[in-house]
Design an enzyme around this catalytic site. Sequence first.
Site, short mmCIF file in Angstrom:
data_model
loop_
_atom_site.label_atom_id
_atom_site.label_comp_id
_atom_site.label_asym_id
_atom_site.label_seq_id
_atom_site.Cartn_x
_atom_site.Cartn_y
_atom_site.Cartn_z
N LYS A 22 0.84 -1.21 0.00
CA LYS A 22 0.00 0.00 0.00
C LYS A 22 0.87 1.26 0.00
CE LYS A 22 -1.82 1.67 4.00
NZ LYS A 22 -1.55 3.08 4.27
N ASN A 23 1.86 1.29 0.89
CA ASN A 23 2.61 2.54 1.05
C ASN A 23 3.64 2.77 -0.05
OD1 ASN A 23 0.99 3.17 3.16
ND2 ASN A 23 2.46 2.62 4.77
N ARG A 68 -5.25 10.37 3.98
CA ARG A 68 -4.25 11.43 4.15
C ARG A 68 -3.18 11.39 3.07
NH1 ARG A 68 -4.08 13.64 9.03
NH2 ARG A 68 -1.93 14.22 8.63
N CYS A 89 -5.89 12.87 13.02
CA CYS A 89 -5.97 11.46 12.65
C CYS A 89 -6.07 10.66 13.94
CB CYS A 89 -4.71 11.12 11.86
SG CYS A 89 -4.51 9.40 11.46
N ARG A 99 -0.30 14.40 13.23
CA ARG A 99 0.20 14.21 11.86
C ARG A 99 0.18 15.46 10.98
NH1 ARG A 99 -1.86 8.61 9.48
NH2 ARG A 99 0.07 8.81 8.30
N ASP A 148 3.83 0.63 12.27
CA ASP A 148 2.69 -0.05 11.65
C ASP A 148 2.53 -1.50 12.09
OD1 ASP A 148 2.10 2.29 10.36
OD2 ASP A 148 2.94 1.71 8.43
N VAL A 194 6.84 6.95 17.35
CA VAL A 194 6.61 7.68 16.09
C VAL A 194 5.36 8.56 16.17
CG1 VAL A 194 6.26 7.46 13.59
CG2 VAL A 194 7.79 5.87 14.78
N ARG A 231 -8.83 -0.49 3.76
CA ARG A 231 -7.93 0.54 3.21
C ARG A 231 -6.55 -0.06 2.94
NH1 ARG A 231 -6.77 4.80 6.92
NH2 ARG A 231 -5.32 5.11 5.23
N1 EPU Z 1 5.72 14.78 10.99
C1 EPU Z 1 5.72 16.11 11.27
N2 EPU Z 1 5.59 17.00 10.22
C2 EPU Z 1 5.42 16.60 8.94
C3 EPU Z 1 5.43 15.22 8.65
C4 EPU Z 1 5.58 14.33 9.70
O1 EPU Z 1 5.85 16.52 12.42
O2 EPU Z 1 5.30 17.45 8.06
C5 EPU Z 1 5.87 13.79 12.08
C6 EPU Z 1 4.61 12.93 12.27
O3 EPU Z 1 3.64 13.58 13.06
C7 EPU Z 1 5.18 11.68 12.90
C8 EPU Z 1 6.55 11.56 12.25
O4 EPU Z 1 6.85 12.85 11.71
O5 EPU Z 1 5.33 11.85 14.28
C9 EPU Z 1 6.66 10.53 11.13
O6 EPU Z 1 5.54 10.65 10.27
P1 EPU Z 1 5.64 10.39 8.71
O7 EPU Z 1 5.53 11.68 7.99
O8 EPU Z 1 6.83 9.54 8.42
O9 EPU Z 1 4.32 9.55 8.44
P2 EPU Z 1 3.50 9.57 7.10
O10 EPU Z 1 4.39 9.81 5.96
O11 EPU Z 1 2.31 10.43 7.27
C10 EPU Z 1 3.78 7.03 6.53
C11 EPU Z 1 2.87 5.86 6.29
C12 EPU Z 1 2.22 5.46 7.62
C13 EPU Z 1 3.33 5.08 8.60
C14 EPU Z 1 4.29 6.25 8.77
C15 EPU Z 1 5.48 5.92 9.65
C16 EPU Z 1 2.17 6.20 4.00
C17 EPU Z 1 1.09 6.53 3.03
N3 EPU Z 1 1.86 6.24 5.31
O12 EPU Z 1 2.96 8.08 7.04
O13 EPU Z 1 1.42 4.32 7.33
O14 EPU Z 1 2.76 4.77 9.85
O15 EPU Z 1 4.80 6.66 7.46
O16 EPU Z 1 6.17 4.84 9.17
O17 EPU Z 1 3.28 5.88 3.61
C18 EPU Z 1 -0.31 2.78 7.73
O18 EPU Z 1 0.02 2.22 6.66
O19 EPU Z 1 -1.13 2.27 8.53
C19 EPU Z 1 0.26 4.08 8.06
C20 EPU Z 1 -0.27 4.90 8.97
#
Ligand code: EPU
Length: 418
Positions: free
Chosen positions: A22-23, A93, A117, A122, A305, A327, A397
């Site tokens: 998915k990701n 998202r 979320c 996030r 995850d 995280v 999802r």
């Molecule tokens: N963060 C910030 N500012 C930002 C972006 C992130 O403070 O602009 C913080 C977040 O709040 C969090 C940390 O950085 O504390 C890491 O978040 P990240 O941005 O890496 O998460 P994401 O990109 O929104 C992806 C996966 C998630 C997975 C996380 C962590 C996708 C589509 N989603 O989310 O997947 O948990 O990385 O590995 O790739 C899932 O599949 O169930 C899922 C939630």
Amino acid sequence: MEKLLITGGKPLEGEVKISGAKNSVLPILAASLLSDEEVIIGNVPHLQDVTTTISLLTEMGATLSIDEKMKVCINASSVNKFYAPYEMVKTMRASILVLGPLLAHFGEAKVSLPGGCAIGSRPVNLHLEGLKAMGANIKVEDGYIIAKTKKLKGAKISFPTATVTGTENIMMAAVLASGKTYIKNAAKEPEIIDLANCLRLMGAKIQGDGSSNIIIEGVKNLKGCNYDVLPDRIETATFLVAAAITRGKLTLTHTRPDTIKIIIEKLKKAGAKISVKNDIINIETKSKLDAVNIVTNPYPDFPTDMQAQFIALNSISKGKSKVVESVFENRFMHVQELVRMGADIDINGNTAIIKGVKDLTGAPVMATDLRASASLILAGLVAKGQTIVDRIYHIDRGYECIEEKLTKIGANIKRLPK
Ligand code: EPU
């Protein structure tokens, strides 16, 4: 709302074919916006988030077809709306992933700002700051990110926190920018490498993906490609836990064992027998496992995850364990549901202390997010009696044909209609 009815107690046995990740597929679908030529994507999992992304691309004007094997063929040359509406972003998202490609290719984007979320606040501030550093003009108005640029230019971007989709958005913006972009403290997840592999096939110049320093040299345009998505490491790991929790014996095929080394290590430490050969993992668990301590952190550490699924496993394993979520700030919503099934878990800040119990018992429970749903299903598979998991739209999802795959390996699981 549809529910899943699970009657627990049967060890799972058999073979499971792992689906595409998915990701990975979500950013790769978004990357199709970077080219005027046809991008063909294979090993696409049939998931609600994929359907949402496909609708989003179609709404924007992309021409898109899908064959019976879920090969998706996208031509973005007809895109004429650079818009991701709130109605779509609120259900997924990851829609934010169109921001970088739209800006890079078309010079403008209007994308709803994702709200809060169930697993944490996030924010996407790091995506926006990175794009601003590349010269984009960005404002937030009426809940929307409105971004414009004549031409993005390469920049030095240092993320204070490694962000997966943030790294992906900047990578996709940088491939068509003028000059070089340096991303420091980039996320190192296998899905980042997968996106980079696809972009390279399209003609992008990217180095260092998989490390914390990525360098991208912008090119004038990208061509089409034909690319197969990486197998899903979280689906793989979830099925490993399904075997471990039910004391079963599974063979997982079409997977990438090297992307879940830490999960395999933890399960072996807990007492599961695991062997790996090429793209196949065999797991067998005969007796109750030992509970294992976990601290979630970005790749290659233990993935957030998989935290919920391991809490389910630890809750009926031998001994006391500690699980630290580093995280996301609010990713323990499954715990109170597991407690309703008889688990003994205390939460203190970002730490869960779990005392293994002899048995879990079936109960009606509520899923709050994708991985929480997986943990409740796993608990239901081993619990005595019947478990009804409500709000299972979350599971659709991210897990392809979950009840078909589980039924095939002996689970007693049924979808109850609305
Ligand atoms: N963060 C910030 N500012 C930002 C972006 C992130 O403070 O602009 C913080 C977040 O709040 C969090 C940390 O950085 O504390 C890491 O978040 P990240 O941005 O890496 O998460 P994401 O990109 O929104 C992806 C996966 C998630 C997975 C996380 C962590 C996708 C589509 N989603 O989310 O997947 O948990 O990385 O590995 O790739 C899932 O599949 O169930 C899922 C939630």
